[in-house]
Design an enzyme around this catalytic site. Structure first.
Site, mmCIF file in Angstrom:
data_model
loop_
_atom_site.group_PDB
_atom_site.id
_atom_site.type_symbol
_atom_site.label_atom_id
_atom_site.label_comp_id
_atom_site.label_asym_id
_atom_site.label_seq_id
_atom_site.Cartn_x
_atom_site.Cartn_y
_atom_site.Cartn_z
ATOM 1 C CB SER A 171 -0.979 -0.006 1.176
ATOM 2 O OG SER A 171 -0.313 -0.323 2.377
ATOM 3 C CG HIS A 220 -4.095 -1.108 -2.234
ATOM 4 N ND1 HIS A 220 -4.680 0.137 -2.175
ATOM 5 C CD2 HIS A 220 -3.581 -1.314 -1.000
ATOM 6 C CE1 HIS A 220 -4.498 0.663 -0.983
ATOM 7 N NE2 HIS A 220 -3.831 -0.204 -0.251
ATOM 8 C CE LYS A 276 -7.870 0.516 0.950
ATOM 9 N NZ LYS A 276 -6.923 -0.288 1.684
HETATM 10 C C1 LIG Z 1 -6.910 -0.505 3.211
HETATM 11 C C2 LIG Z 1 -6.248 -1.763 3.499
HETATM 12 C C3 LIG Z 1 -6.782 -2.683 4.414
HETATM 13 C C4 LIG Z 1 -7.951 -2.333 5.287
HETATM 14 O O1 LIG Z 1 -9.134 -2.243 4.575
HETATM 15 P P1 LIG Z 1 -10.332 -1.333 5.130
HETATM 16 O O2 LIG Z 1 -11.514 -1.858 4.404
HETATM 17 O O3 LIG Z 1 -10.002 0.080 4.812
HETATM 18 O O4 LIG Z 1 -10.409 -1.579 6.601
HETATM 19 C C5 LIG Z 1 -6.167 -3.898 4.551
HETATM 20 N N1 LIG Z 1 -5.054 -4.217 3.844
HETATM 21 C C6 LIG Z 1 -4.502 -3.351 2.978
HETATM 22 C C7 LIG Z 1 -3.286 -3.747 2.209
HETATM 23 C C8 LIG Z 1 -5.067 -2.096 2.784
HETATM 24 O O5 LIG Z 1 -4.507 -1.223 1.967
#
Ligand SMILES: *Cc1c(COP(=O)(O)O)cnc(C)c1O
Length: 382
Positions: free
Chosen positions: A175, A203, A235
């Site tokens: 990320s 992602h 996302k």
């Molecule tokens: C954003 C993210 C999460 C958490 O997801 P949410 O739905 O925002 O709680 C978990 N793992 C990664 C790699 C992320 O980027």
């Protein structure tokens, strides 16, 4: 505890952060703190936050089910909308079954801590997301961290520990760095050593692969190569919630043991319906995914042509490494003055002295948007 001294220390190290407030939907252009700016910091990669079909689904669900689920999934909070969402997620991801949590964070926390019991060893990539790290901290099993994307180091550490029960866990798209895990190699290693593999596609869902099915599709693997597939509905899919895909037994086990599944209220019906409509939108619009992929490659190529230290644009996370914390913060502030929102990412999200401007690109950015951002950065750098 002396909070003001702690805050003072953060400020001295240029590490203090504060909230900015949006007063518009999460689109390529947003109103932040009362100013209209181009957004290069969104996880809403496909730009679907305002998509009429998705918004309408959420409104209809609210009319049908009201607000709030009123209970946990195992008590009285499980609704048709949750079941339909899980069924279509499994069929889209190609997994036998799927279980939905209230966020990606709680999906990782609940799944890892439920799976890695006291005789297990978790092998975790050094750059994994905080929710994986916290899941490992909660697990009864031991965690061994291997160097980022370093298969030799992973194998060395497996050889040293020789666990009876082992779990390799990795982000598929990291990320902060925006690079990808070496998934085919990890599948090979887990097969060689008889371990389980868990992949966080937060992602990657709706982002990677020709039809947006994520890292498995991107690397031309088969869904059963990944034992535990984690994804988020917050996302590219523009709602909220997280999921774990895998065998029916895995999902049944998690519904019975994952504490972050059991001891929390189910997703509100409108949120589940929006996630479901978002998923169907991605399924029916692969061209939107390709638009995102084209934009990512274009933006990375333009940034590289300025001689900046960045990626090749295989993912929409395109960090530009600046180095010093205060320099990154100043650049971010200058860009904002020109109407471009891109945050400076600093320690502890990245290592000290590795501060970066973290651009993320959306399918809905135009080529003019991208050119404007790159050209503006160029003009303030020199
Ligand atoms: C954003 C993210 C999460 C958490 O997801 P949410 O739905 O925002 O709680 C978990 N793992 C990664 C790699 C992320 O980027």
């Amino acid at each position: 505890m002396d909070f003001s001294a702690a805050i003072h220390l953060l400020k001295e190290g240029h590490l203090h952060r504060s909230l900015r407030t949006l007063s518009s939907p999460q689109s390529r252009q947003v109103s932040i703190d009362g100013r209209n700016v181009l957004l290069f910091s969104s996880n809403s990669y496909l730009g679907l936050a305002e998509e009429p079909a998705i918004v309408e689904s959420a409104v209809r669900a609210m009319e049908q089910y009201g607000v709030g689920a009123g209970g946990s999934r195992l008590m009285a909070g499980n609704m048709t909308c949750h079941m339909e969402l899980e069924a279509d997620l499994a069929s889209f991801m190609g997994t036998e079954s799927c279980v939905v949590f209230t966020s990606g964070y709680t999906a990782n926390l609940g799944a890892i801590s439920a799976i890695a019991g006291k005789d297990s060893v978790i092998f975790s990539d050094a750059l994994n997301h905080a929710s994986i790290i916290d899941g490992c901290r909660l697990a009864k099993g031991r965690t061994v961290i291997f160097k980022h994307n370093d298969i030799d180091d992973l194998v060395l550490k497996i050889r040293e520990t020789r666990p009876a029960c082992g779990l390799i866990v990795t982000d598929s798209v990291f990320s902060m760095a925006g690079d990808m895990a070496r998934l085919p190699d990890l599948v090979q290693v887990k097969n060689d050593w008889g371990l389980m593999l868990m992949v966080d596609d937060a992602h990657a869902t709706g982002v990677l692969g020709v039809t947006g099915r994520g890292s498995v599709e991107h690397f031309k693997l088969i869904p059963s190569d990944v034992d535990i597939l984690m994804g988020t509905l917050s996302k590219a899919i523009p709602s909220e919630g997280g999921f774990i895909g895998g065998t029916t037994e895995l999902c049944d086990y998690l519904k019975n043991t994952a504490r972050s599944f059991i001891y929390t209220t189910a997703l509100s019906p409108s949120t589940a319906a929006a996630a479901h409509a978002g998923l169907l939108y991605v399924r029916d619009h692969p061209e939107r995914v390709r638009q995102l992929q084209n934009n990512a490659r274009y933006m990375a190529a333009r940034l590289s042509s300025l001689g900046l230290h960045t990626t090749d644009g295989q993912t929409p996370i395109i960090p530009v490494i600046i180095g010093e914390e205060d320099k990154a913060a100043t650049l971010s502030q200058r860009l904002l003055e020109y109407g471009i929102f891109v945050p400076a990412i600093r320690y502890p999200s990245v290592a000290k002295g590795q501060a970066q401007l973290r651009f993320t690109v959306m399918a809905t950015h135009t080529q003019q948007d991208i050119n404007f951002a790159v050209d503006t950065l160029k003009s303030i750098l020199c």
